[in-house]
Design a protein around this motif. Sequence first.
Motif, PDB file in Angstrom:
ATOM      1  N   GLY A 108      -1.399  -4.859  16.083  1.00  0.00           N
ATOM      2  CA  GLY A 108      -0.163  -5.271  16.731  1.00  0.00           C
ATOM      3  C   GLY A 108      -0.302  -6.457  17.661  1.00  0.00           C
ATOM      4  O   GLY A 108       0.667  -6.822  18.335  1.00  0.00           O
ATOM      5  N   GLU A 109      -1.476  -7.092  17.695  1.00  0.00           N
ATOM      6  CA  GLU A 109      -1.710  -8.212  18.614  1.00  0.00           C
ATOM      7  C   GLU A 109      -2.388  -9.372  17.886  1.00  0.00           C
ATOM      8  O   GLU A 109      -3.072  -9.171  16.879  1.00  0.00           O
ATOM      9  CB  GLU A 109      -2.604  -7.771  19.782  1.00  0.00           C
ATOM     10  N   THR A 110      -2.219 -10.573  18.429  1.00  0.00           N
ATOM     11  CA  THR A 110      -2.973 -11.724  17.941  1.00  0.00           C
ATOM     12  C   THR A 110      -4.419 -11.559  18.363  1.00  0.00           C
ATOM     13  O   THR A 110      -4.714 -11.426  19.551  1.00  0.00           O
ATOM     14  CB  THR A 110      -2.419 -13.037  18.518  1.00  0.00           C
ATOM     15  N   THR A 111      -5.331 -11.539  17.404  1.00  0.00           N
ATOM     16  CA  THR A 111      -6.745 -11.343  17.713  1.00  0.00           C
ATOM     17  C   THR A 111      -7.588 -12.590  17.485  1.00  0.00           C
ATOM     18  O   THR A 111      -8.746 -12.631  17.906  1.00  0.00           O
ATOM     19  CB  THR A 111      -7.321 -10.194  16.861  1.00  0.00           C
ATOM     20  N   TRP A 112      -7.010 -13.614  16.838  1.00  0.00           N
ATOM     21  CA  TRP A 112      -7.750 -14.857  16.613  1.00  0.00           C
ATOM     22  C   TRP A 112      -6.757 -15.958  16.273  1.00  0.00           C
ATOM     23  O   TRP A 112      -5.809 -15.753  15.530  1.00  0.00           O
ATOM     24  CB  TRP A 112      -8.746 -14.676  15.463  1.00  0.00           C
ATOM     25  N   GLY A 113      -7.008 -17.141  16.844  1.00  0.00           N
ATOM     26  CA  GLY A 113      -6.168 -18.288  16.549  1.00  0.00           C
ATOM     27  C   GLY A 113      -4.953 -18.350  17.448  1.00  0.00           C
ATOM     28  O   GLY A 113      -4.843 -17.587  18.422  1.00  0.00           O
ATOM     29  N   PRO A 114      -4.024 -19.260  17.106  1.00  0.00           N
ATOM     30  CA  PRO A 114      -4.051 -20.115  15.917  1.00  0.00           C
ATOM     31  C   PRO A 114      -5.174 -21.155  15.956  1.00  0.00           C
ATOM     32  O   PRO A 114      -5.515 -21.672  17.022  1.00  0.00           O
ATOM     33  CB  PRO A 114      -2.681 -20.816  15.951  1.00  0.00           C
ATOM     34  N   ALA A 115      -5.733 -21.421  14.792  1.00  0.00           N
ATOM     35  CA  ALA A 115      -6.773 -22.431  14.637  1.00  0.00           C
ATOM     36  C   ALA A 115      -6.267 -23.513  13.693  1.00  0.00           C
ATOM     37  O   ALA A 115      -5.520 -23.235  12.764  1.00  0.00           O
ATOM     38  CB  ALA A 115      -8.047 -21.812  14.087  1.00  0.00           C
ATOM     39  N   PRO A 125     -17.775 -21.874   7.065  1.00  0.00           N
ATOM     40  CA  PRO A 125     -17.190 -20.598   7.491  1.00  0.00           C
ATOM     41  C   PRO A 125     -16.271 -20.710   8.704  1.00  0.00           C
ATOM     42  O   PRO A 125     -15.497 -19.787   8.971  1.00  0.00           O
ATOM     43  CB  PRO A 125     -18.417 -19.732   7.815  1.00  0.00           C
ATOM     44  N   GLU A 126     -16.357 -21.832   9.437  1.00  0.00           N
ATOM     45  CA  GLU A 126     -15.516 -22.006  10.616  1.00  0.00           C
ATOM     46  C   GLU A 126     -14.214 -22.745  10.314  1.00  0.00           C
ATOM     47  O   GLU A 126     -13.375 -22.903  11.202  1.00  0.00           O
ATOM     48  CB  GLU A 126     -16.295 -22.742  11.707  1.00  0.00           C
ATOM     49  N   TRP A 127     -14.032 -23.226   9.093  1.00  0.00           N
ATOM     50  CA  TRP A 127     -12.750 -23.826   8.737  1.00  0.00           C
ATOM     51  C   TRP A 127     -11.667 -22.755   8.873  1.00  0.00           C
ATOM     52  O   TRP A 127     -11.907 -21.576   8.581  1.00  0.00           O
ATOM     53  CB  TRP A 127     -12.792 -24.365   7.326  1.00  0.00           C
ATOM     54  N   PRO A 128     -10.482 -23.088   9.326  1.00  0.00           N
ATOM     55  CA  PRO A 128      -9.495 -22.066   9.693  1.00  0.00           C
ATOM     56  C   PRO A 128      -9.214 -21.001   8.645  1.00  0.00           C
ATOM     57  O   PRO A 128      -9.207 -19.805   8.963  1.00  0.00           O
ATOM     58  CB  PRO A 128      -8.249 -22.901   9.988  1.00  0.00           C
TER      59      PRO A 128
END
Length: 204
Positions: A108-115, A125-128
């Motif tokens: 229910g929450e933003t856990t990563w990004g926005p990237a 592997p780090e490309w969005p």
Amino acid sequence: MGYQLSAVVADAELLRERTVDLDHAVLGELRQDFALLPVTPQLVEELTGALPDYSTVERSPDEPFHLALSAALAEVLAGWSRSGPLAYLEAEFLGGAGYQSAVVWHGGETTWGPAFDRRFDGPRPEWPVNAALIRLGAEPGAWIDPFAELGLHVERSTAGWLAHGRRRLSADYWDELAEEWENRQSDAGQQPERASPVGDWGIP
């Protein structure tokens, strides 16, 4: 040749459960039991009750998405993520130049990004899109990166994924067609057009 994508990616069963009663939801099959939901204006309106807004400025870390993730739309997607991680992905390329953007919700929450990235000078592997797929649980395999491993290169546009989903094709559809053609030893002119190899940008 260009590439354009606006889609939600998550576990296939999660997306099936959340979209079963929606008129404008079409799921495309990916590998590793994931699915892709093309995000269209009709789908956004069905989910939020309002037409979508689109950014008219150049993509940047401050404006990573062409589709404006309104509070109403973000709330819907965050709600879906209570059943498992879910990502919204955007990508657009033409002539080798373009961008990728992604955001992940879970619980229910933003856990990563926005990237956001348009330079692609860091580790793949780090490309969005790859980073988001890894956070969804995508596992490495024979393909060059998670983007290709799950099969996001199979169609070149959101519209292509709509057609793909409506025809209930698999992520290995083009390979299966080519194998069938080779087994039948058809004339060379009848060989189906296949998705081109995944290139240095993570797209065919």
